[in-house]
Design an enzyme around this catalytic site. Structure first.
Site, PDB file in Angstrom:
ATOM      1  N   ASP C  30       0.852  -1.190   0.000  1.00 13.25           N
ATOM      2  CA  ASP C  30       0.000   0.000   0.000  1.00 13.25           C
ATOM      3  C   ASP C  30       0.891   1.244   0.000  1.00 13.25           C
ATOM      4  O   ASP C  30       1.445   1.613   1.030  1.00 13.25           O
ATOM      5  CB  ASP C  30      -0.912  -0.027   1.234  1.00 13.25           C
ATOM      6  CG  ASP C  30      -1.872   1.158   1.261  1.00 13.25           C
ATOM      7  OD1 ASP C  30      -1.650   2.124   0.484  1.00 13.25           O
ATOM      8  OD2 ASP C  30      -2.820   1.121   2.059  1.00 13.25           O
ATOM      9  N   GLU C  82      29.708   4.676   2.954  1.00 12.26           N
ATOM     10  CA  GLU C  82      29.635   3.239   3.223  1.00 12.26           C
ATOM     11  C   GLU C  82      29.542   2.459   1.920  1.00 12.26           C
ATOM     12  O   GLU C  82      29.296   1.275   1.913  1.00 12.26           O
ATOM     13  CB  GLU C  82      28.462   2.913   4.144  1.00 12.26           C
ATOM     14  CG  GLU C  82      27.108   3.403   3.644  1.00 12.26           C
ATOM     15  CD  GLU C  82      26.135   2.260   3.382  1.00 12.26           C
ATOM     16  OE1 GLU C  82      26.054   1.858   2.213  1.00 12.26           O
ATOM     17  OE2 GLU C  82      25.488   1.806   4.342  1.00 12.26           O
ATOM     18  N   CYS C 114      26.248   6.332   8.213  1.00  7.33           N
ATOM     19  CA  CYS C 114      25.791   7.585   7.606  1.00  7.33           C
ATOM     20  C   CYS C 114      26.454   8.833   8.185  1.00  7.33           C
ATOM     21  O   CYS C 114      26.041   9.939   7.872  1.00  7.33           O
ATOM     22  CB  CYS C 114      24.271   7.698   7.731  1.00  7.33           C
ATOM     23  SG  CYS C 114      23.422   6.404   6.836  1.00  7.33           S
ATOM     24  N   THR C 155      13.879   4.034   0.579  1.00  6.89           N
ATOM     25  CA  THR C 155      14.586   5.271   0.940  1.00  6.89           C
ATOM     26  C   THR C 155      16.060   5.307   0.554  1.00  6.89           C
ATOM     27  O   THR C 155      16.651   6.395   0.517  1.00  6.89           O
ATOM     28  CB  THR C 155      14.510   5.493   2.468  1.00  6.89           C
ATOM     29  OG1 THR C 155      14.991   4.313   3.120  1.00  6.89           O
ATOM     30  CG2 THR C 155      13.088   5.782   2.901  1.00  6.89           C
ATOM     31  N   ARG C 201      12.907  -2.228  14.154  1.00  3.99           N
ATOM     32  CA  ARG C 201      12.505  -1.187  15.115  1.00  3.99           C
ATOM     33  C   ARG C 201      13.621  -0.829  16.094  1.00  3.99           C
ATOM     34  O   ARG C 201      13.605   0.239  16.707  1.00  3.99           O
ATOM     35  CB  ARG C 201      11.246  -1.643  15.869  1.00  3.99           C
ATOM     36  CG  ARG C 201       9.995  -1.639  14.983  1.00  3.99           C
ATOM     37  CD  ARG C 201       8.724  -1.776  15.799  1.00  3.99           C
ATOM     38  NE  ARG C 201       8.564  -0.740  16.811  1.00  3.99           N
ATOM     39  CZ  ARG C 201       8.147   0.500  16.550  1.00  3.99           C
ATOM     40  NH1 ARG C 201       7.851   0.852  15.321  1.00  3.99           N
ATOM     41  NH2 ARG C 201       8.016   1.370  17.527  1.00  3.99           N
ATOM     42  N   THR C 203      16.389   0.101  15.278  1.00  4.09           N
ATOM     43  CA  THR C 203      17.134   1.242  14.731  1.00  4.09           C
ATOM     44  C   THR C 203      16.536   2.574  15.186  1.00  4.09           C
ATOM     45  O   THR C 203      17.116   3.617  14.940  1.00  4.09           O
ATOM     46  CB  THR C 203      17.127   1.224  13.181  1.00  4.09           C
ATOM     47  OG1 THR C 203      15.765   1.319  12.738  1.00  4.09           O
ATOM     48  CG2 THR C 203      17.752  -0.043  12.635  1.00  4.09           C
ATOM     49  N   HIS C 236      20.331  13.976  10.494  1.00  2.91           N
ATOM     50  CA  HIS C 236      20.397  12.876   9.519  1.00  2.91           C
ATOM     51  C   HIS C 236      18.966  12.492   9.137  1.00  2.91           C
ATOM     52  O   HIS C 236      18.075  12.470   9.979  1.00  2.91           O
ATOM     53  CB  HIS C 236      21.145  11.674  10.112  1.00  2.91           C
ATOM     54  CG  HIS C 236      21.089  10.470   9.219  1.00  2.91           C
ATOM     55  ND1 HIS C 236      21.485  10.515   7.902  1.00  2.91           N
ATOM     56  CD2 HIS C 236      20.654   9.200   9.443  1.00  2.91           C
ATOM     57  CE1 HIS C 236      21.306   9.328   7.360  1.00  2.91           C
ATOM     58  NE2 HIS C 236      20.803   8.509   8.270  1.00  2.91           N
ATOM     59  N   SER C 298      24.933   4.661  11.995  1.00  4.94           N
ATOM     60  CA  SER C 298      24.679   3.432  12.732  1.00  4.94           C
ATOM     61  C   SER C 298      25.986   2.834  13.204  1.00  4.94           C
ATOM     62  O   SER C 298      27.030   3.009  12.594  1.00  4.94           O
ATOM     63  CB  SER C 298      23.952   2.427  11.834  1.00  4.94           C
ATOM     64  OG  SER C 298      22.661   2.916  11.554  1.00  4.94           O
TER      65      SER C 298
END
Lengths: 393, 130, 346
Positions: C30, C82, C114, C155, C201, C203, C236, C298
């Site tokens: 969706d 990266e 990042c 993304t 989650r 993250t 970020h 990260s």
């Protein structure tokens, strides 16, 4: 006969096409032995051989000359000549110089290429990349086909040459090739097929370029003294004039995209040496690896005014027994293009035409013939002019 | 792919470095150690103009494997603002929108990749100036 | 004594975009729900001939051209990413050669998910402040990979930003910087692996939010500043929702962060993400504006920065190849072309 005269006393070639079962040297040997037979000569009378071929780094072609003379049980000087897609004509001109200099009386020339081993088209593209500016054209993304596309577009823009006129070149050559038993494709292809094909490098269509195939071709050249001493009376082909000129390797360095100046200069030198003009030529074999190649050739060789090549083709002025018979053999397009063997196969066609052996392809007037063999996009051009001579004892 | 060749050509490929004759003012690309026009050895490096116009162009659909990732792509002859002509790819534009005379500028892009383990070759290409 | 700061900046975003809805269509998801959740309409996709080296060079050239100084005065080049094209062979040396900045300089590639780009900025600030170099160039660039069907696929974008750092002709003075670093298994990619893996989650709050919030608070604490002191802020941007939430949690308004949210159109540019946000802010800044920046990488860590825009900004603002130019220069592609460009087909 003049002492300096050089004659072609024998010729022979394999069929051009896919010889998956033959090595490069066996193709070369076959062409050479056929030429020896054709000349009615003891092969031991050959004093030196020049081999013309392009590919060096793979498929045992590097030592093709050495393998070939071993197969033919000869132990004579051999030299391999590389001039890209014009290697055959380059080897021929070296042989001519060998005889004209007085160093030799009888030299064989063999052109050979074995391209069907490269089943991956990437390899062929890299080989063709060596015939253009490898660093500043090929590695920047250009290919031989794409550069010919630029030449085609430039001619279309400057002289309103049409896609139909361009397609009529291979259409005619396939028609001529029907009667050439050594041609890879002995069949006609309708005009519509060329025009409706997918464009591989706009405006060049999928069926427009000559195919890269296998084949070998050979000639034996001899001095007038050798001819007097060794041959019975015969109709021979005499080499009347040679021209060889070079141009910038990269298209982007050239002054014009609508003419190959190397062809123009080589042609002038060849005509001057022969003491004739373009108007005297009855039959010519020109480098039609792409349709624009033939249109540029017939203009740059002086057969038609600059910019009128397309029109000349459209008006049928290049057909057999027209104004000038162009690519009666079927050209590179129908005969197939085994690079090193092509320049010599062109000369073989002229020999057959001038000596009246061209069978169904025979032109009525056959006093003077010409060949034009080109490296890459015209960085080098070799033009040879021939005449016929009756030799009596 | 030959590491020494990539190394010796890097300034030409990344920056468009050519040569200028200090005696006759002739400019040329690629780099040479003497003037291609007058033969003088009194030459210095010269940076090509970054902008130019498309002289002629076409499309490439088949090339060697190390460049096939970019196929199909447009290739053309570009006349730079300093009069020097080079061959280069025209990217970031639909082929159908490319026109002769279109203004373009140099960018750095990947030219070829030698498989997954060999060297990546970089060099200038052209994008439209908008 | 003159203060260290940003001297110039440049950005680069590839022309191609794929819409969130185009990716969702392939997986029969969706798309409205996903767009609503991530607030990312499309992401940038590098052309088949673009990578971190080419994008780094384009952003660096934009920074240099905006500045107009002598490239030979650059004493350090650091490229954070990266997705360096080579595992061994620095991106930074290509950039040096492509800028004609060889040979008298130090250079290195950095990796910290990042935030490797902002780590490079800190290194340049340190070297320039201590007069070990005159100018340093810090680049953040990524052409990020995402496993097909992974939520990251919506993304994982591409882009680059370059900041020239020094003490002369400073357009934004560095008021302070603070870094928070912990060891954290929230997102990783093993040597040789094509796609990264992540803790879903996990993250969120213990990773992104903890580091971004705490690093930001600590820096403001040290400087004695408050969110209301700043004209603009950027964080970020793994998606648009995260930085908006972080801003709200810290007390920044939507107006303060809005300008930086390029993520909506280009997705997550990884190492370049917060840096492209900063570059866009600078395009709209006036002398006296204060800017707050916090990156996140990260693994995990955040680098927070506080800048004060100087009068010099007016001299470099008009350079045309800015973030707006690249955001607006776009062509949407379908999933098939996307797959071809990304080299996913093998």
């Amino acid at each position: 006969m003049n002492n300096e005269d050089v004659f072609i006393i024998g010729h022979g070639m394999t069929k051009f096409g896919e010889h998956f079962d033959k090595s490069p040297s066996s193709l070369a040997s076959q062409a050479l032995m056929e030429t020896v037979t054709n000349a009615q000569l003891e092969k031991e009378l050959i004093q030196s051989i020049f081999f013309g071929s392009l590919v060096t780094n793979t498929n045992s072609q590097a030592s093709v000359g050495a393998s070939c003379i071993r197969e033919c049980n000869l132990s004579i000087p051999l030299t391999r000549i590389e001039a890209g897609t014009a290697s055959g004509a380059a080897a021929f001109q070296q042989a001519f110089q060998g005889i004209r200099s007085g160093l030799f009386d009888c030299i064989a020339v063999v052109g050979v290429e074995k391209l069907s081993d490269f089943v991956n088209s990437s390899t062929i593209e890299k080989i063709l990349g060596t015939t253009i500016d490898y660093s500043w054209e090929f590695e920047m993304g250009a290919t031989l086909t794409s550069l010919y596309a630029l030449l085609t577009k430039a001619h279309m823009k400057e002289y309103q040459t049409t896609l139909e006129q361009l397609a009529l070149v291979p259409e005619k050559n396939h028609r001529n090739g029907v009667n050439n038993k050594n041609a890879q494709f002995q069949k006609e292809i309708p005009l519509e097929r060329f025009l409706s094909a997918k464009r591989i490098s706009e405006p060049i269509g999928r069926f427009d370029p000559a195919t890269h195939c296998d084949g070998a071709s050979a000639l034996i050249l001899a001095s007038s003294e050798f001819v007097s001493n060794n041959l019975k009376s015969n109709d021979l082909t005499e080499v009347l004039g040679l021209g060889h000129a070079s141009d910038h390797l990269a298209l982007h360095h050239r002054e014009s995209l609508t003419a190959l100046s190397a062809t123009q200069i080589a042609a002038k030198n060849a005509y001057d040496m022969a003491g004739i003009s373009s108007a005297d030529i009855n039959v010519a074999e020109v480098h039609d690896s792409y349709p624009i190649g033939e249109i540029l050739a017939i203009e740059d060789l002086g057969f038609f005014p600059k910019g009128e090549g397309g029109l000349a083709v459209e008006e049928g002025k290049t057909k057999i027994n027209s104004e000038v018979s162009i690519n009666t053999s079927g050209g590179l397009k129908s005969r197939g293009d085994p690079f090193g063997a092509t320049g010599i196969a062109q000369i073989i066609e002229i020999v057959e035409q001038l000596t009246g052996q061209a069978d169904k392809r025979q032109v009525d007037d056959h006093n003077f013939g010409l060949t034009q063999n080109v490296l890459g996009t015209g960085a080098m051009a070799y033009v040879n002019v021939f005449g016929k001579k009756e030799v009596k004892k | 792919m030959e590491p020494p060749k990539i190394w010796r050509e890097k300034r030409q490929r990344y920056l468009g470095i050519g040569v200028k004759c200090l005696d006759c003012d002739y400019k040329a690309f690629p780099l040479t150690s003497f003037c291609p026009s007058c033969g003088s050895g009194n030459v210095q490096e010269y940076k090509l103009a970054e902008k130019g116009r498309i002289i002629q162009f076409t499309q490439v659909n088949q090339t060697s494997n190390d460049m096939m990732a970019n196929v199909p792509y447009a290739i053309g002859i570009i006349e730079l603002e300093d009069g020097i002509k080079v061959t280069g790819q025209i990217v970031d534009i639909d082929y159908s929108l490319i026109e002769i005379g279109m203004p373009v500028r140099m960018v750095l892009r990947v030219l070829s990749k030698d498989g997954t383990e060999g060297l990546i070759k970089y060099g200038f290409k052209f994008i439209p100036v908008d | 004594m003159s203060k260290v700061g940003i001297v110039s900046y440049g950005s680069y975003i590839p022309k191609y975009r794929i819409k969130t809805e185009e990716i969702a269509k392939v997986w029969e998801e969706d798309s409205k729900e996903i767009v609503n959740q991530l607030q990312v309409n499309s992401k940038s996709v590098p052309g088949p001939d673009e990578d971190v080296i080419t994008m780094s060079v384009e952003s660096a050239r934009n920074a240099i051209n905006r500045w107009g100084g002598n490239v030979k005065d650059i004493g350090a080049i650091y490229v954070g990413s990266e997705s360096h094209p080579y595992a061994v062979k620095p991106t930074a040396t290509f950039v040096a050669a492509a800028l004609d900045a060889e040979e008298s300089l130090t250079a290195a590639d950095l990796e910290f998910a990042c935030k490797a780009g902002t780590a490079g900025m800190q290194m340049c600030f340190g070297l320039a402040k201590s007069d070990m170099i005159e100018y340093g160039l810090a680049i953040g660039a990524d052409s990020s990979q995402a496993r097909p069907r992974d939520p990251l696929e919506y993304t994982a974008g591409a882009g680059s930003a370059a900041f020239l750092i020094g003490k002369k002709r400073v357009i934004a003075e560095l008021e302070g910087t603070y870094s928070l670093t912990t060891d954290m298994p929230d997102f990783w990619r093993r040597e040789g692996a094509i796609y990264p893996s992540h803790g879903n989650r996990f993250t969120g709050s213990p990773a992104y939010f903890k580091h971004v919030i705490e690093a930001s608070k600590k820096l403001m604490e040290q400087l004695g500043s408050r969110p209301s002191d700043y004209k603009y802020v950027t964080f970020h941007q793994p998606n648009t929702k995260f930085p908006l939430s972080a801003a709200r949690m810290l007390g920044f308004s939507k107006e303060q962060i809005d300008l930086s949210l390029v993520c909506k159109e280009i997705g997550n540019a990884y190492s370049a993400s917060s840096m492209i946000g900063l570059a866009n802010i600078l395009n709209y800044s006036s002398p006296g504006d204060r800017i707050f920046v916090t990156s996140y990488g990260s693994g995990a860590g955040s680098d927070a920065f506080s800048f004060l825009v100087t009068d010099m900004i007016e001299e470099v603002k008009s350079y045309p190849l800015n973030v707006d130019y690249y955001v607006n220069r776009k062509k949407y592609i379908d999933y098939g072309v996307y797959v071809r460009f990304k080299g996913v087909l093998r």
